[in-house]
Scaffold this motif. Sequence first.
Motif, PDB file in Angstrom:
ATOM      1  N   VAL A 133     -74.806  13.069   3.012  1.00 39.02           N
ATOM      2  CA  VAL A 133     -74.373  14.369   2.490  1.00 39.02           C
ATOM      3  C   VAL A 133     -75.606  15.154   2.035  1.00 39.02           C
ATOM      4  N   VAL A 134     -75.441  16.470   1.963  1.00 35.87           N
ATOM      5  CA  VAL A 134     -76.499  17.298   1.399  1.00 35.87           C
ATOM      6  C   VAL A 134     -76.272  17.319  -0.104  1.00 35.87           C
ATOM      7  N   SER A 135     -77.296  16.900  -0.860  1.00 32.44           N
ATOM      8  CA  SER A 135     -77.066  16.813  -2.293  1.00 32.44           C
ATOM      9  C   SER A 135     -78.297  17.202  -3.098  1.00 32.44           C
ATOM     10  N   SER A 141     -77.565  22.661   5.502  1.00 33.48           N
ATOM     11  CA  SER A 141     -78.876  22.308   4.953  1.00 33.48           C
ATOM     12  C   SER A 141     -79.835  23.494   4.810  1.00 33.48           C
ATOM     13  N   ALA A 142     -79.297  24.717   4.771  1.00 32.86           N
ATOM     14  CA  ALA A 142     -80.153  25.877   4.488  1.00 32.86           C
ATOM     15  C   ALA A 142     -80.782  25.730   3.098  1.00 32.86           C
ATOM     16  N   CYS A 143     -80.015  25.159   2.150  1.00 33.57           N
ATOM     17  CA  CYS A 143     -80.540  25.002   0.787  1.00 33.57           C
ATOM     18  C   CYS A 143     -81.691  23.999   0.742  1.00 33.57           C
ATOM     19  N   GLN A 202     -78.646  31.711  -2.762  1.00 36.39           N
ATOM     20  CA  GLN A 202     -78.767  32.913  -1.932  1.00 36.39           C
ATOM     21  C   GLN A 202     -78.709  32.613  -0.432  1.00 36.39           C
ATOM     22  N   VAL A 203     -79.199  31.434  -0.032  1.00 38.32           N
ATOM     23  CA  VAL A 203     -79.206  31.133   1.401  1.00 38.32           C
ATOM     24  C   VAL A 203     -77.881  30.538   1.867  1.00 38.32           C
ATOM     25  N   CYS A 204     -77.019  30.162   0.919  1.00 35.10           N
ATOM     26  CA  CYS A 204     -75.804  29.419   1.303  1.00 35.10           C
ATOM     27  C   CYS A 204     -74.824  30.332   2.042  1.00 35.10           C
ATOM     28  N   PRO A 205     -74.459  29.956   3.278  1.00 29.06           N
ATOM     29  CA  PRO A 205     -73.528  30.810   4.019  1.00 29.06           C
ATOM     30  C   PRO A 205     -72.116  30.786   3.432  1.00 29.06           C
TER      31      PRO A 205
END
Lengths: 89, 471
Positions: free
Chosen positions: B242-244, B298-300, B278-281
């Motif tokens: 997961v992205v964490s 995974s933009a963050c 800010q980058v989170c879609p």
Amino acid sequence: MADKQVPKTQKCIAVLWPSFMVAVVATGLFFSAFDPDDLFPFGEQAEVSRLGVYSIGFLLFWLVSAISGIGTLYFAITNCMRQNPGSRG
Amino acid sequence: MTNPDTTGPGGASRSDEQVAASLYAKAEKIYPRQVHGLFARLRVLGVLGLLGIYYITPWLRWDGHQALLLDLPARKFHIFFVTLWPQDFFYLAVLLIIAGLVLFFVTALAGRVWCGYACPQTVWTEAFLWIERKVEGNRMQQQKLDALPMSARKFRIKGTKHFLWLAFSVWTGFTFVGYFSPIDELGRNLLVFNIGPWETFWILFYGFATYGNAGFMREQVCKYMCPYARFQSAMFDKDTLVVSYIPNRGEPRGSRKRSVDPVAAGMGDCIDCTLCVQVCPTGIDIRDGLQYECIACSACIDACDDVMDKMGYDKGLIKYTTEHAMQGGTTHILRPRIIIYAVILLAIFAAFGYSFSQRISLGLDVIRDRNTLYRETSDGLIENVYILKVLNMDNAEHQYELSVSGIPGLTLHKDMAVIRVESGGIMELPVRLRADEADLEARSNDVVFELVATDDDSLAVSEDARFLGPR
């Protein structure tokens, strides 16, 4: 009224979107079993192409499952209102 | 607000009013900030690859026909060297089941990589965002433009964007219909505005869906409409990627000068720059924990790694990890869930492969003549009449040998000397069977028609039928 708490767009999508997916599956199953040419043995569909018959079939499936969806939505909201008076649905 | 679906596990920080206001009827527009980095490059690669496959595939040719043509009007699917018929619908259904299981397997192993890199919703949204950035500028310029009252300049910019979006959407719809109706013919007809009514309907329908989904609905499709987003958590366990955000390392968060030593100041590594938000879609804060809105794009990660670099801290304050790893344990890749998914998947795949390789590209249908049960010929034999339908599903023309058995002395009479059927063709073949009444055991007797290709013994089918007599 509890059903005013659910935005109209959300209700529309809740009805149209699942019924759309069901209609896609139903159309695939139905027309893989039945050829439009065999469904109308007396040539009634002569003016409508096979693609047209598939499309009309799909739209009818969509309509039917959307009607069922409207029923589900209606009962879900009204029953929810009855069971939780004053809730915001 | 008692709708549990609108609050994710990590959405607790939002008040009820905020949640009510963000329901998708009046959601606030999200302006995802452009991000650069390893995962952003991977996603661009994925997007370009998948869009390329989508737009180019219908133009490919194979052996004189469109390589991938799900020819609905002709009721046959050309998939490169294979031609599938309505009778083969079973294979398509199994293929869909396999695709579903692969998704389960990948989800258990690597989380929502599908969402972040390969889902059409993500792919087309990325393409639309790219167009939006080219026309309207970066995140801040977009926000500024939207805040302005309508003017000639704003109208021109917005008009350009929507024109490009619409053109791209119509092209997408055209390509979509090109998978079902020969695309070169469709293209020629489009040039002279002479497309059939239903083709036009589907081009506009699909184009409109693309325009709406990628231009306006965007992350709301993932949040409110996607069934996979709702049930993917059932495939998750503590070893799923997961992205964490790593709270132990990041907290307590706070802004500071680059020169400040965070340890001495009693601060964590998170400088609270909010770039990850800010980058989170989908407009979430990954620092609130795992949320069902997170599409694992995974933009963050890219944004945060960049900031950590600038601050001189280690990368990976936000990273791909597993719950076990975060708790200080080890991640087990081989675990019962993975093994079970893999075994089921392999079994179905093997069964599919075997069954498909045994598929006989020949169909035989026997229809009894409905007008008469039987008749007696001038030389005293009993005669039954049938219509045989021979369907050649192979890619080559074949000649076939027809035989019949089941009654002693049964003879076969047909008008055509040779049964030759072109590839993809259907031949209707009237035949008459004759038998001596003395050889019939009952009123209704079982007979078997057998059809074999003269040049290939493996192309053989048999079909049961009934032979009726007076007895």
